[in-house]
Design a protein around this motif. Structure first.
Motif, mmCIF file in Angstrom:
data_model
loop_
_atom_site.group_PDB
_atom_site.id
_atom_site.type_symbol
_atom_site.label_atom_id
_atom_site.label_comp_id
_atom_site.label_asym_id
_atom_site.label_seq_id
_atom_site.Cartn_x
_atom_site.Cartn_y
_atom_site.Cartn_z
ATOM 1 N N UNK A 239 -37.620 -65.007 -28.385
ATOM 2 C CA UNK A 239 -37.401 -63.587 -28.657
ATOM 3 C C UNK A 239 -35.913 -63.396 -28.906
ATOM 4 N N UNK A 240 -35.553 -63.002 -30.130
ATOM 5 C CA UNK A 240 -34.148 -62.824 -30.512
ATOM 6 C C UNK A 240 -33.785 -61.346 -30.517
ATOM 7 N N UNK A 241 -32.558 -61.037 -30.081
ATOM 8 C CA UNK A 241 -32.114 -59.649 -30.079
ATOM 9 C C UNK A 241 -30.691 -59.536 -29.587
ATOM 10 N N UNK A 242 -30.340 -58.333 -29.118
ATOM 11 C CA UNK A 242 -28.994 -58.090 -28.608
ATOM 12 C C UNK A 242 -29.090 -57.636 -27.155
ATOM 13 N N UNK A 243 -28.231 -58.213 -26.317
ATOM 14 C CA UNK A 243 -28.279 -57.956 -24.882
ATOM 15 C C UNK A 243 -27.165 -56.985 -24.481
ATOM 16 N N UNK A 244 -27.509 -56.012 -23.660
ATOM 17 C CA UNK A 244 -26.532 -55.051 -23.148
ATOM 18 C C UNK A 244 -26.692 -54.935 -21.643
ATOM 19 N N UNK A 245 -25.573 -55.030 -20.928
ATOM 20 C CA UNK A 245 -25.632 -54.902 -19.474
ATOM 21 C C UNK A 245 -25.825 -53.440 -19.095
ATOM 22 N N UNK A 246 -26.721 -53.169 -18.140
ATOM 23 C CA UNK A 246 -26.936 -51.812 -17.645
ATOM 24 C C UNK A 246 -26.565 -51.702 -16.174
ATOM 25 N N UNK A 247 -26.173 -52.831 -15.578
ATOM 26 C CA UNK A 247 -25.580 -52.864 -14.242
ATOM 27 C C UNK A 247 -26.416 -52.164 -13.184
ATOM 28 N N UNK A 248 -27.686 -52.437 -13.142
ATOM 29 C CA UNK A 248 -28.511 -52.007 -12.003
ATOM 30 C C UNK A 248 -29.652 -53.004 -11.840
ATOM 31 N N UNK A 249 -30.419 -52.841 -10.806
ATOM 32 C CA UNK A 249 -31.478 -53.785 -10.500
ATOM 33 C C UNK A 249 -32.730 -53.470 -11.307
ATOM 34 N N UNK A 250 -33.518 -54.492 -11.548
ATOM 35 C CA UNK A 250 -34.790 -54.326 -12.239
ATOM 36 C C UNK A 250 -35.889 -54.254 -11.184
ATOM 37 N N UNK A 251 -36.674 -53.217 -11.208
ATOM 38 C CA UNK A 251 -37.698 -52.993 -10.182
ATOM 39 C C UNK A 251 -38.828 -54.008 -10.316
ATOM 40 N N UNK A 252 -39.668 -54.037 -9.272
ATOM 41 C CA UNK A 252 -40.853 -54.884 -9.307
ATOM 42 C C UNK A 252 -40.695 -56.124 -8.471
ATOM 43 N N UNK A 253 -41.787 -56.875 -8.313
ATOM 44 C CA UNK A 253 -41.726 -58.130 -7.552
ATOM 45 C C UNK A 253 -40.778 -59.104 -8.223
ATOM 46 N N UNK A 254 -40.046 -59.853 -7.400
ATOM 47 C CA UNK A 254 -38.982 -60.707 -7.920
ATOM 48 C C UNK A 254 -39.395 -62.168 -7.871
ATOM 49 N N UNK A 255 -38.718 -62.988 -8.667
ATOM 50 C CA UNK A 255 -38.853 -64.437 -8.549
ATOM 51 C C UNK A 255 -37.968 -64.888 -7.390
ATOM 52 N N UNK A 256 -38.295 -66.015 -6.798
ATOM 53 C CA UNK A 256 -37.636 -66.432 -5.560
ATOM 54 C C UNK A 256 -36.152 -66.727 -5.783
ATOM 55 N N UNK A 257 -35.743 -67.191 -6.968
ATOM 56 C CA UNK A 257 -34.331 -67.500 -7.179
ATOM 57 C C UNK A 257 -33.482 -66.235 -7.070
ATOM 58 N N UNK A 258 -34.080 -65.057 -7.309
ATOM 59 C CA UNK A 258 -33.313 -63.809 -7.218
ATOM 60 C C UNK A 258 -32.915 -63.491 -5.784
ATOM 61 N N UNK A 259 -33.620 -64.085 -4.804
ATOM 62 C CA UNK A 259 -33.268 -63.839 -3.401
ATOM 63 C C UNK A 259 -32.048 -64.637 -2.982
ATOM 64 N N UNK A 260 -31.664 -65.642 -3.765
ATOM 65 C CA UNK A 260 -30.559 -66.502 -3.371
ATOM 66 C C UNK A 260 -29.265 -66.244 -4.113
#
Length: 463
Positions: A239-260
């Motif tokens: 998936x190609x596109x342009x990335x922009x930081x929004x500087x907040x958390x993404x809701x929902x269940x997380x993957x385990x690496x996000x806890x570390x």
């Protein structure tokens, strides 16, 4: 080189991949089936008939729990994807802990296997949903961004917000390195090596931008160039596109690496979607036990700890380190030589200092096998006395991120258990291990073996 597609074929040849041929809808149903399979120690799954544009797969890097049976190798599917199956666990840790890199000038660039589909949009992919929000989830994703001629990859997890918009959670250090709005590519359906390299690059104590170089050194990963970015050449979907930081958390269940690690949110406005013929995309039923992200993160974290601990005292006392997926990474097992009296206390302190995942450390003798979780737990009860060998810290230790029983951010105690024999003891004071060979006389053993042979051959008697 093991591609994701080749990994699926390998699992199927080994009888470790089950194909679900009945039609399964991506909206909740696929996640429910995948969760049930993981809880039941099932093989990896491939959903051959879904309502979306891609086929789905689950459990491709996961493994069976050791709680239900001895001598399982939960990391076996990852080994297979890395092309190093049947390697000793300690050697696998050594390989990954070295974090070697390969110069991309020595790696031939290929044409991307995925081609742009002008009629595709994000909803048409049919990525799975998890209740309760019902948004299509993007898991086991890898984002590639180029800055000043250097491309790096990072793990991402997120949701589809519109037909051409992704909302992703991403390690904060990666976004700080990108600094501004950047063109980006999100790859789905890549082998284990790019995932491991991305976790090594941006979720550990020592970050590095050289993630493609790490990946190609681990498994000779094929790479391609897309708009100046280096991407995995054999990705099933890009998936190609342009990335922009929004500087907040993404809701929902997380993957385990996000806890570390510290994460932040980005938005990707999608320009194009490229797919291979009959693409297959792996997904993680977030919130389920024994998932792929849990296995990948456990291995990467164990390798990082193995490297740091064995370089801490100028010697290498540790045989292996494991964060059992059965314990949701809240427990750390370490098999080590005890160099001197009190060494186990220093070892536990160092482990707690180097990782934020767990709040319990179990120290084992150096002859314990990493494949025998049952023996490790047996030693915890047999060798360690609760009054002398279970040591709790004060109640103001930093909260660990993996244990499920604490989500309020409050501090608590940490615990290390010394399940080793005291190095000051003479050999005669150490109790021999109770086994079949050491417990019964030879005549009784022969009679028992004879009975077992007859039971296996169906000639069981009532003697």
């Amino acid at each position: 080189m093991t591609t994701f597609r080749g990994h699926l074929r390998s699992l199927e040849d080994d009888g470790d991949l089950l194909t679900v041929s009945e039609r399964v809808h991506w909206d909740g149903e696929a996640t429910a089936v995948a969760t049930e399979a993981l809880e039941g120690d099932c093989g990896a799954l491939r959903f051959a008939s879904t309502a979306g544009g891609v086929d789905l797969a689950s459990g491709v890097y996961a493994g069976r729990a050791q709680i239900t049976s001895r001598h399982h190798r939960p990391w076996r599917r990852i080994e297979r994807s890395l092309g190093c199956e049947n390697e000793e666990y300690g050697r696998l840790l050594e390989t990954l802990s070295r974090r070697e890199t390969r110069d991309l000038d020595d790696t031939p660039f290929e044409e991307p296997a995925a081609t742009v589909d002008s009629g595709a949009d994000l909803y048409s992919l049919g990525l799975p949903t998890v209740e309760p929000d019902g948004r299509q989830l993007l898991t086991l994703g890898l984002i590639a961004v180029e800055r000043d001629g250097v491309t790096s990859w990072a793990p991402v997890r997120g949701t589809i917000r519109r037909r051409s918009r992704l909302r992703l959670s991403i390690p904060r250090p990666f976004v700080e390195w990108c600094s501004d709005e950047r063109s980006a590519s999100v790859s789905l359906g890549v082998g284990a090596a790019p995932h491991i390299a991305a976790l090594q690059g941006w979720t550990l104590d020592r970050t590095t931008t050289a993630v493609p170089e790490l990946a190609t050194a681990i498994d000779d990963v094929a790479i391609a160039a897309v708009d100046g970015r280096t991407v995995p050449a054999n990705a099933e979907v890009r998936i190609d596109g342009s990335m922009t930081s929004v500087d907040d958390e993404v809701a929902g269940p997380v993957e385990i690496w996000e806890r570390g690690c510290e994460t932040t949110g980005v938005t990707v406005e999608v320009d194009a979607i490229a797919m291979r013929d009959s693409p297959v995309v792996p997904f993680v039923p977030l919130g389920a036990p024994l998932t792929d992200d849990l296995h990948l993160t456990a291995l990467v974290e164990a390798a990082a700890l193995y490297r740091r601990i064995n370089g801490y005292w100028g010697v290498s006392p540790v045989s292996w380190i494991r964060l059992p997926v059965e314990g949701w990474l809240g427990l750390c097992l370490v098999s080590s030589e005890i160099l001197y009296s009190g060494f186990e206390w220093q070892l536990a302190n160092a482990l707690f200092s180097f990782s934020s995942f767990f709040d319990k450390v179990l120290i084992l003798d150096d002859y314990n096998e990493p494949t025998d979780l049952a023996r490790a737990l047996d030693d915890m009860w047999v060798k360690a006395h609760p009054s002398n060998d279970w040591t709790f810290s004060d109640a103001d230790a930093p909260a660990a991120s993996a244990p499920l029983y604490r989500r309020d951010g409050e501090t608590g105690s940490r615990l290390y258990i010394n399940a080793t024999w005291d190095p000051r003891w003479d050999e005669e004071y150490i109790a021999p291990r109770v086994t079949f060979d050491s417990t019964y006389p030879e005549g009784i053993r022969e009679r028992a073996l004879d009975h077992w042979d007859r039971l296996e051959s169906g000639g069981e008697s009532n003697d």
